[in-house]
Design a protein around this motif. Structure first.
Motif, PDB file in Angstrom:
ATOM      1  N   THR A   1      -2.956  -1.390  21.041  1.00  0.00           N
ATOM      2  CA  THR A   1      -2.320  -2.340  19.713  1.00  0.00           C
ATOM      3  C   THR A   1      -3.722  -3.080  19.378  1.00  0.00           C
ATOM      4  O   THR A   1      -4.596  -3.495  20.273  1.00  0.00           O
ATOM      5  CB  THR A   1      -1.237  -2.998  19.975  1.00  0.00           C
ATOM      6  N   LEU A   2      -3.571  -3.515  18.143  1.00  0.00           N
ATOM      7  CA  LEU A   2      -4.685  -4.405  17.776  1.00  0.00           C
ATOM      8  C   LEU A   2      -4.689  -5.812  18.561  1.00  0.00           C
ATOM      9  O   LEU A   2      -5.898  -6.109  19.045  1.00  0.00           O
ATOM     10  CB  LEU A   2      -4.327  -5.035  16.374  1.00  0.00           C
TER      11      LEU A   2
ATOM     12  N   GLY B   1       0.916  -1.180  -0.089  1.00  0.00           N
ATOM     13  CA  GLY B   1       0.192   0.029   0.081  1.00  0.00           C
ATOM     14  C   GLY B   1       0.941   1.336  -0.091  1.00  0.00           C
ATOM     15  O   GLY B   1       0.676   1.948  -0.697  1.00  0.00           O
ATOM     16  N   ILE B   2       1.905   1.215   0.854  1.00  0.00           N
ATOM     17  CA  ILE B   2       2.725   2.483   0.755  1.00  0.00           C
ATOM     18  C   ILE B   2       3.543   2.560  -0.302  1.00  0.00           C
ATOM     19  O   ILE B   2       3.661   3.848  -0.884  1.00  0.00           O
ATOM     20  CB  ILE B   2       3.591   2.465   2.102  1.00  0.00           C
ATOM     21  N   LEU B   3       4.063   1.615  -0.931  1.00  0.00           N
ATOM     22  CA  LEU B   3       4.559   1.581  -2.338  1.00  0.00           C
ATOM     23  C   LEU B   3       3.586   2.339  -3.477  1.00  0.00           C
ATOM     24  O   LEU B   3       3.947   3.053  -4.074  1.00  0.00           O
ATOM     25  CB  LEU B   3       5.191   0.430  -2.728  1.00  0.00           C
ATOM     26  N   LEU B   4       2.377   1.696  -3.344  1.00  0.00           N
ATOM     27  CA  LEU B   4       1.419   2.148  -4.417  1.00  0.00           C
ATOM     28  C   LEU B   4       0.905   3.429  -4.103  1.00  0.00           C
ATOM     29  O   LEU B   4       0.734   4.368  -4.930  1.00  0.00           O
ATOM     30  CB  LEU B   4       0.279   1.213  -4.454  1.00  0.00           C
ATOM     31  N   ALA B   5       0.763   4.191  -2.719  1.00  0.00           N
ATOM     32  CA  ALA B   5       0.455   5.296  -2.482  1.00  0.00           C
ATOM     33  C   ALA B   5       1.636   6.418  -3.242  1.00  0.00           C
ATOM     34  O   ALA B   5       1.221   7.414  -3.823  1.00  0.00           O
ATOM     35  CB  ALA B   5       0.537   5.567  -1.034  1.00  0.00           C
ATOM     36  N   LYS B   6       3.073   5.884  -3.140  1.00  0.00           N
ATOM     37  CA  LYS B   6       4.027   6.753  -3.916  1.00  0.00           C
ATOM     38  C   LYS B   6       3.935   6.790  -5.464  1.00  0.00           C
ATOM     39  O   LYS B   6       4.101   7.759  -5.986  1.00  0.00           O
ATOM     40  CB  LYS B   6       5.401   6.205  -3.332  1.00  0.00           C
ATOM     41  N   LEU B   7       3.416   5.795  -5.906  1.00  0.00           N
ATOM     42  CA  LEU B   7       3.476   5.528  -7.177  1.00  0.00           C
ATOM     43  C   LEU B   7       2.338   6.561  -7.863  1.00  0.00           C
ATOM     44  O   LEU B   7       2.075   6.729  -8.967  1.00  0.00           O
ATOM     45  CB  LEU B   7       3.076   3.930  -7.619  1.00  0.00           C
ATOM     46  N   THR B   8       1.048   6.562  -7.105  1.00  0.00           N
ATOM     47  CA  THR B   8      -0.223   6.941  -7.417  1.00  0.00           C
ATOM     48  C   THR B   8      -0.395   8.705  -7.116  1.00  0.00           C
ATOM     49  O   THR B   8      -1.260   9.350  -7.489  1.00  0.00           O
ATOM     50  CB  THR B   8      -1.295   6.408  -7.077  1.00  0.00           C
ATOM     51  N   GLY B   9       0.564   9.018  -6.218  1.00  0.00           N
ATOM     52  CA  GLY B   9       0.474  10.345  -5.882  1.00  0.00           C
ATOM     53  C   GLY B   9      -0.395  10.516  -4.625  1.00  0.00           C
ATOM     54  O   GLY B   9      -1.217  11.693  -4.310  1.00  0.00           O
ATOM     55  N   LEU B  10      -0.982   9.495  -3.889  1.00  0.00           N
ATOM     56  CA  LEU B  10      -2.172   9.366  -2.953  1.00  0.00           C
ATOM     57  C   LEU B  10      -1.500   9.465  -1.590  1.00  0.00           C
ATOM     58  O   LEU B  10      -0.406   8.917  -1.160  1.00  0.00           O
ATOM     59  CB  LEU B  10      -3.278   8.136  -3.084  1.00  0.00           C
ATOM     60  N   ARG B  11      -2.245  10.119  -0.454  1.00  0.00           N
ATOM     61  CA  ARG B  11      -2.094   9.935   0.885  1.00  0.00           C
ATOM     62  C   ARG B  11      -2.182   8.360   1.274  1.00  0.00           C
ATOM     63  O   ARG B  11      -2.945   7.506   0.810  1.00  0.00           O
ATOM     64  CB  ARG B  11      -3.051  10.518   1.753  1.00  0.00           C
ATOM     65  N   PHE B  12      -1.286   7.810   2.290  1.00  0.00           N
ATOM     66  CA  PHE B  12      -1.202   6.440   2.775  1.00  0.00           C
ATOM     67  C   PHE B  12      -2.311   6.547   3.972  1.00  0.00           C
ATOM     68  O   PHE B  12      -1.777   7.166   4.860  1.00  0.00           O
ATOM     69  CB  PHE B  12       0.096   5.832   2.702  1.00  0.00           C
ATOM     70  N   VAL B  13      -3.071   5.717   3.816  1.00  0.00           N
ATOM     71  CA  VAL B  13      -4.038   5.712   5.181  1.00  0.00           C
ATOM     72  C   VAL B  13      -4.151   3.780   5.383  1.00  0.00           C
ATOM     73  O   VAL B  13      -4.254   3.265   4.490  1.00  0.00           O
ATOM     74  CB  VAL B  13      -5.624   5.922   4.830  1.00  0.00           C
ATOM     75  N   ASP B  14      -3.561   3.485   6.728  1.00  0.00           N
ATOM     76  CA  ASP B  14      -4.003   2.149   7.068  1.00  0.00           C
ATOM     77  C   ASP B  14      -4.817   2.046   8.035  1.00  0.00           C
ATOM     78  O   ASP B  14      -4.452   2.761   9.290  1.00  0.00           O
ATOM     79  CB  ASP B  14      -2.608   1.634   7.558  1.00  0.00           C
ATOM     80  N   THR B  15      -5.942   1.624   8.041  1.00  0.00           N
ATOM     81  CA  THR B  15      -7.030   1.858   8.918  1.00  0.00           C
ATOM     82  C   THR B  15      -6.879   1.170  10.254  1.00  0.00           C
ATOM     83  O   THR B  15      -7.146   1.397  11.176  1.00  0.00           O
ATOM     84  CB  THR B  15      -8.391   1.166   8.275  1.00  0.00           C
ATOM     85  N   ASP B  16      -5.652   0.050  10.118  1.00  0.00           N
ATOM     86  CA  ASP B  16      -5.339  -0.598  11.333  1.00  0.00           C
ATOM     87  C   ASP B  16      -4.492   0.200  12.200  1.00  0.00           C
ATOM     88  O   ASP B  16      -4.944   0.392  13.642  1.00  0.00           O
ATOM     89  CB  ASP B  16      -4.456  -1.724  11.086  1.00  0.00           C
ATOM     90  N   LEU B  17      -3.779   1.417  11.657  1.00  0.00           N
ATOM     91  CA  LEU B  17      -3.330   2.236  12.566  1.00  0.00           C
ATOM     92  C   LEU B  17      -4.144   3.233  12.974  1.00  0.00           C
ATOM     93  O   LEU B  17      -4.120   3.705  14.343  1.00  0.00           O
ATOM     94  CB  LEU B  17      -2.154   3.033  11.815  1.00  0.00           C
ATOM     95  N   ASP B  18      -5.243   3.675  12.364  1.00  0.00           N
ATOM     96  CA  ASP B  18      -6.395   4.324  12.886  1.00  0.00           C
ATOM     97  C   ASP B  18      -7.134   3.816  13.995  1.00  0.00           C
ATOM     98  O   ASP B  18      -7.425   4.369  15.095  1.00  0.00           O
ATOM     99  CB  ASP B  18      -7.299   4.912  11.704  1.00  0.00           C
ATOM    100  N   ILE B  19      -7.353   2.421  14.063  1.00  0.00           N
ATOM    101  CA  ILE B  19      -7.982   1.870  14.961  1.00  0.00           C
ATOM    102  C   ILE B  19      -7.298   2.080  16.262  1.00  0.00           C
ATOM    103  O   ILE B  19      -7.633   1.990  17.479  1.00  0.00           O
ATOM    104  CB  ILE B  19      -8.255   0.057  14.604  1.00  0.00           C
ATOM    105  N   GLN B  20      -5.836   1.602  16.038  1.00  0.00           N
ATOM    106  CA  GLN B  20      -4.751   1.648  17.286  1.00  0.00           C
ATOM    107  C   GLN B  20      -5.049   3.045  17.919  1.00  0.00           C
ATOM    108  O   GLN B  20      -5.004   3.135  19.129  1.00  0.00           O
ATOM    109  CB  GLN B  20      -3.516   1.222  16.767  1.00  0.00           C
ATOM    110  N   VAL B  21      -4.868   3.884  17.262  1.00  0.00           N
ATOM    111  CA  VAL B  21      -4.878   5.362  17.662  1.00  0.00           C
ATOM    112  C   VAL B  21      -6.192   5.636  18.672  1.00  0.00           C
ATOM    113  O   VAL B  21      -6.118   6.013  19.676  1.00  0.00           O
ATOM    114  CB  VAL B  21      -4.695   6.332  16.714  1.00  0.00           C
ATOM    115  N   ARG B  22      -7.236   5.472  17.820  1.00  0.00           N
ATOM    116  CA  ARG B  22      -8.565   5.568  18.455  1.00  0.00           C
ATOM    117  C   ARG B  22      -8.464   4.698  19.597  1.00  0.00           C
ATOM    118  O   ARG B  22      -9.181   5.239  20.656  1.00  0.00           O
ATOM    119  CB  ARG B  22      -9.874   5.293  17.597  1.00  0.00           C
TER     120      ARG B  22
END
Ligand code: ATP
Ligand code: SKM
Ligand code: MG
Length: 169
Positions: A46-47, A21-42
């Protein structure tokens, strides 16, 4: 400006959603969002801790809440493997853009998950990993706009192959 709005990756734990995902974010010019990390912050945990302190149903509910409320525009979204149990979450992802199912053979996934035993799986502890794979495969296939078989490809090769699958706006 990126020709893409939102691209989502789904698939079994260990298939490479976060790594690719992070590699594809770089290739596409998009932000990288990993919903697992947002769950952990909320949850401020940890999961693995969430699974130990509650259960897999609670984690799936939190995952749905996060998926439905997170800002997802101009994002490459790496999801958790259990996202396909939530029809509303999948409807939202599909409304925003293409969903790519990263498909990897069971034996490879078992090796990767065994190498990181604390990553946690949101399923009934009575189920074997093979049973989870069998249960989820039709769900990933149902929601996928594209199925990308990862095979022996490196994460960079998988990201490049994903880019080639996608139509441009
Ligand atoms: N194409 C690949 N080739 C070799 N190793 C890979 C590949 N893709 C991912 N991996 C490795 O597999 C492991 C799991 O990858 P990753 O964490 O990206 O999976 P995931 O799909 O995000 O899993 P989860 O659903 O648990 O978040 C990592 O150690 C990663 O380096
Ligand atoms: O496939 C799963 O059930 C999960 C995968 C992880 O990414 C996390 O989302 C969580 O540990 C559940
Ligand atoms: Mg991940």
């Amino acid at each position: 400006m990126s020709p893409f709005n939102t691209i989502s990756l789904v698939g079994m734990p260990g298939t490479g959603k976060s790594t690719v995902g992070i590699l594809l974010a770089k290739l596409t010019g998009l932000r990288f969002v990993d919903t697992d990390l947002d769950i952990q912050v909320r949850e401020e945990a940890t999961l693995q801790e969430i699974l130990e302190q509650h259960d897999y149903r609670y984690l799936r509910q939190v995952e749905e809440d996060v998926l439905l409320n997170l800002r997802l525009d101009h994002a490459l979204v790496s999801t958790g493997g259990s996202v396909v149990y939530s029809a509303p979450s999948m409807a939202r992802l599909k409304s925003l853009g293409p969903v790519i199912y990263l498909k990897t053979e069971l034996a490879t996934l078992e090796e990767r998950v065994a190498a990181a035993p604390l990553r946690g799986i949101a399923s009934d502890g009575e189920q074997s990993f093979a049973q989870v794979y069998a249960e989820r495969t039709p769900l990933y296939e149902r929601y996928a706009d594209y199925i990308l078989v990862t095979g022996d490809n490196t994460p960079q090769q998988v990201a490049t192959a994903a880019l080639q699958l996608l139509p441009r706006n």
